[in-house]
Write a protein that holds these residues in place. Structure first.
Motif, mmCIF file in Angstrom:
data_model
loop_
_atom_site.group_PDB
_atom_site.id
_atom_site.type_symbol
_atom_site.label_atom_id
_atom_site.label_comp_id
_atom_site.label_asym_id
_atom_site.label_seq_id
_atom_site.Cartn_x
_atom_site.Cartn_y
_atom_site.Cartn_z
ATOM 1 N N PRO A 106 0.843 -1.209 0.000
ATOM 2 C CA PRO A 106 0.000 0.000 0.000
ATOM 3 C C PRO A 106 0.875 1.254 0.000
ATOM 4 O O PRO A 106 1.868 1.336 0.730
ATOM 5 N N ASP A 107 0.521 2.225 -0.818
ATOM 6 C CA ASP A 107 1.342 3.431 -0.941
ATOM 7 C C ASP A 107 1.546 4.140 0.395
ATOM 8 O O ASP A 107 2.622 4.698 0.663
ATOM 9 N N GLU A 108 0.524 4.087 1.260
ATOM 10 C CA GLU A 108 0.600 4.877 2.492
ATOM 11 C C GLU A 108 1.578 4.315 3.520
ATOM 12 O O GLU A 108 1.983 5.020 4.445
ATOM 13 N N VAL A 109 1.983 3.032 3.379
ATOM 14 C CA VAL A 109 2.904 2.469 4.377
ATOM 15 C C VAL A 109 4.360 2.806 4.068
ATOM 16 O O VAL A 109 5.220 2.739 4.951
ATOM 17 N N ILE A 110 4.661 3.164 2.839
ATOM 18 C CA ILE A 110 6.057 3.344 2.431
ATOM 19 C C ILE A 110 6.732 4.503 3.166
ATOM 20 O O ILE A 110 7.846 4.338 3.691
ATOM 21 N N GLY A 147 0.558 -3.868 11.018
ATOM 22 C CA GLY A 147 0.218 -5.273 10.800
ATOM 23 C C GLY A 147 -1.129 -5.525 10.159
ATOM 24 O O GLY A 147 -1.356 -6.592 9.588
ATOM 25 N N ASP A 148 -2.040 -4.553 10.223
ATOM 26 C CA ASP A 148 -3.351 -4.727 9.592
ATOM 27 C C ASP A 148 -3.329 -4.360 8.115
ATOM 28 O O ASP A 148 -4.301 -4.593 7.394
ATOM 29 N N ARG A 149 -2.198 -3.782 7.642
ATOM 30 C CA ARG A 149 -2.131 -3.328 6.252
ATOM 31 C C ARG A 149 -1.068 -4.041 5.416
ATOM 32 O O ARG A 149 -1.057 -3.924 4.191
ATOM 33 N N MET A 150 -0.165 -4.756 6.077
ATOM 34 C CA MET A 150 0.914 -5.437 5.358
ATOM 35 C C MET A 150 1.460 -6.552 6.239
ATOM 36 O O MET A 150 1.112 -6.657 7.421
ATOM 37 N N ASP A 151 2.298 -7.401 5.666
ATOM 38 C CA ASP A 151 2.946 -8.470 6.426
ATOM 39 C C ASP A 151 4.399 -8.106 6.692
ATOM 40 O O ASP A 151 5.100 -7.587 5.806
ATOM 41 N N ILE A 152 4.842 -8.398 7.907
ATOM 42 C CA ILE A 152 6.187 -8.047 8.363
ATOM 43 C C ILE A 152 6.756 -9.265 9.074
ATOM 44 O O ILE A 152 6.190 -9.732 10.064
ATOM 45 N N PHE A 153 7.837 -9.811 8.569
ATOM 46 C CA PHE A 153 8.412 -11.010 9.183
ATOM 47 C C PHE A 153 9.879 -11.126 8.796
ATOM 48 O O PHE A 153 10.327 -10.551 7.798
ATOM 49 N N ARG A 154 10.628 -11.896 9.573
ATOM 50 C CA ARG A 154 12.046 -12.104 9.296
ATOM 51 C C ARG A 154 12.234 -13.356 8.441
ATOM 52 O O ARG A 154 11.728 -14.420 8.772
ATOM 53 N N SER A 155 12.948 -13.218 7.348
ATOM 54 C CA SER A 155 13.318 -14.369 6.526
ATOM 55 C C SER A 155 14.668 -14.927 6.962
ATOM 56 O O SER A 155 15.032 -16.049 6.622
ATOM 57 N N ALA A 156 15.415 -14.129 7.687
ATOM 58 C CA ALA A 156 16.671 -14.517 8.332
ATOM 59 C C ALA A 156 16.777 -13.623 9.567
ATOM 60 O O ALA A 156 16.083 -12.604 9.649
ATOM 61 N N PRO A 157 17.603 -13.971 10.529
ATOM 62 C CA PRO A 157 17.667 -13.139 11.741
ATOM 63 C C PRO A 157 17.955 -11.670 11.471
ATOM 64 O O PRO A 157 17.527 -10.799 12.232
ATOM 65 N N PHE A 158 18.648 -11.375 10.354
ATOM 66 C CA PHE A 158 19.055 -9.999 10.046
ATOM 67 C C PHE A 158 18.276 -9.385 8.885
ATOM 68 O O PHE A 158 18.565 -8.276 8.468
ATOM 69 N N PHE A 159 17.292 -10.103 8.324
ATOM 70 C CA PHE A 159 16.462 -9.605 7.226
ATOM 71 C C PHE A 159 15.014 -9.482 7.689
ATOM 72 O O PHE A 159 14.417 -10.466 8.139
ATOM 73 N N LEU A 160 14.445 -8.289 7.548
ATOM 74 C CA LEU A 160 13.036 -8.081 7.865
ATOM 75 C C LEU A 160 12.289 -7.809 6.562
ATOM 76 O O LEU A 160 12.493 -6.788 5.909
ATOM 77 N N GLU A 161 11.435 -8.753 6.189
ATOM 78 C CA GLU A 161 10.679 -8.659 4.938
ATOM 79 C C GLU A 161 9.468 -7.753 5.136
ATOM 80 O O GLU A 161 8.725 -7.887 6.117
ATOM 81 N N LEU A 162 9.244 -6.859 4.190
ATOM 82 C CA LEU A 162 8.140 -5.908 4.225
ATOM 83 C C LEU A 162 7.344 -6.100 2.938
ATOM 84 O O LEU A 162 7.737 -5.627 1.866
ATOM 85 N N VAL A 163 6.230 -6.828 3.035
ATOM 86 C CA VAL A 163 5.526 -7.277 1.836
ATOM 87 C C VAL A 163 4.025 -7.025 1.964
ATOM 88 O O VAL A 163 3.512 -6.768 3.060
#
Length: 233
Positions: A26-30, A111-127
């Motif tokens: 979503p544009d507003e989260v960037i 969290g209600d507008r996008m998914d946020i999780f770690r794919s590795a201990p030092f990588f935080l995915e913002l999708v």
């Protein structure tokens, strides 16, 4: 073949270039993500074609993302302004403790507008919300008339877990996190040791051996049955 990228947020026909599926942040989260990264002094990166773009090209974890994906890093003065319209994914990097904290804080805010999780201990995915590899693979499988049972999946990161569970054969790399290896049907060599090639060779040999055994059984008992039939027994 097909390419699933950005954690499954993009599916492309590799031969024709046709985009079969795409979902965007979503544009507003960037701007919120950008300000958070700046305030915490975390590296934030995006993607432009075959390049990684970031304000912090010397960050060790940005370099690791570059190495893993074999993508060049291009420094930009302002990532927010340099991003292509409607990005499918951003990545935040930092020390593991910082990324765990960022995951919790950003999930509370966004969290209600996008998914946020770690794919590795030092990588935080913002999708985008609801994006993961298993869901995207199900979309692709339905288009090409295959089922999860027909699929072998290889993975080494936390974001590969859903895909490994979905596949008929889930293969973890030796360098994968313990939680990932625990969910796999088979563990192969590490990324650095050509683990995918080693696993495919293993499975091909097993299939060939099975077919050879079936042929031997047919040759031994099939011929005997034919002789008995010929004798009228």
């Amino acid at each position: 073949g097909y390419i699933l990228s950005y954690n499954g947020g993009n599916i492309v026909n590799a031969k024709t270039g046709e985009k079969l599926f795409a979902q965007f942040l979503p544009d507003e989260v960037i701007p919120i993500l950008y300000r958070y990264a700046k305030e915490k002094n975390h590296a934030l990166l995006g993607y432009a074609g075959n390049e990684i773009i970031t304000e912090m090209p010397d960050d060790q974890y940005v370099k690791e993302e570059s190495r893993i994906n074999k993508m060049n890093i291009r420094k930009v003065e302002n990532l927010f302004e340099a991003l292509e319209p409607h990005p499918t994914k951003l990545l935040m990097t930092g020390d593991p403790a910082d990324m765990l904290k960022a995951e919790n804080e950003l999930s509370e805010i966004l969290g209600d507008r996008m998914d946020i999780f770690r794919s590795a201990p030092f990588f935080l995915e913002l999708v985008p919300k609801g994006i993961d590899k298993a869901k995207s693979l199900l979309r692709l499988l339905s288009k090409i008339n295959l089922t999860p049972a027909d699929m072998i999946a290889f993975g080494d990161g936390y974001n590969d877990l859903s895909m490994l569970k979905l596949a008929g054969m889930g293969v973890a790399m030796q360098n994968a996190a313990p939680e990932v290896r625990a969910e796999a049907d088979y563990i192969t060599l590490s990324n650095e040791e050509d683990g995918i090639a080693a696993a495919l060779e293993h499975f091909c040999k097993r299939i060939f051996k099975s077919k050879r055994l079936k042929f031997r059984m047919w040759f031994k008992y099939g011929l005997k049955a034919q002789k008995l039939l010929a004798q009228g027994i």
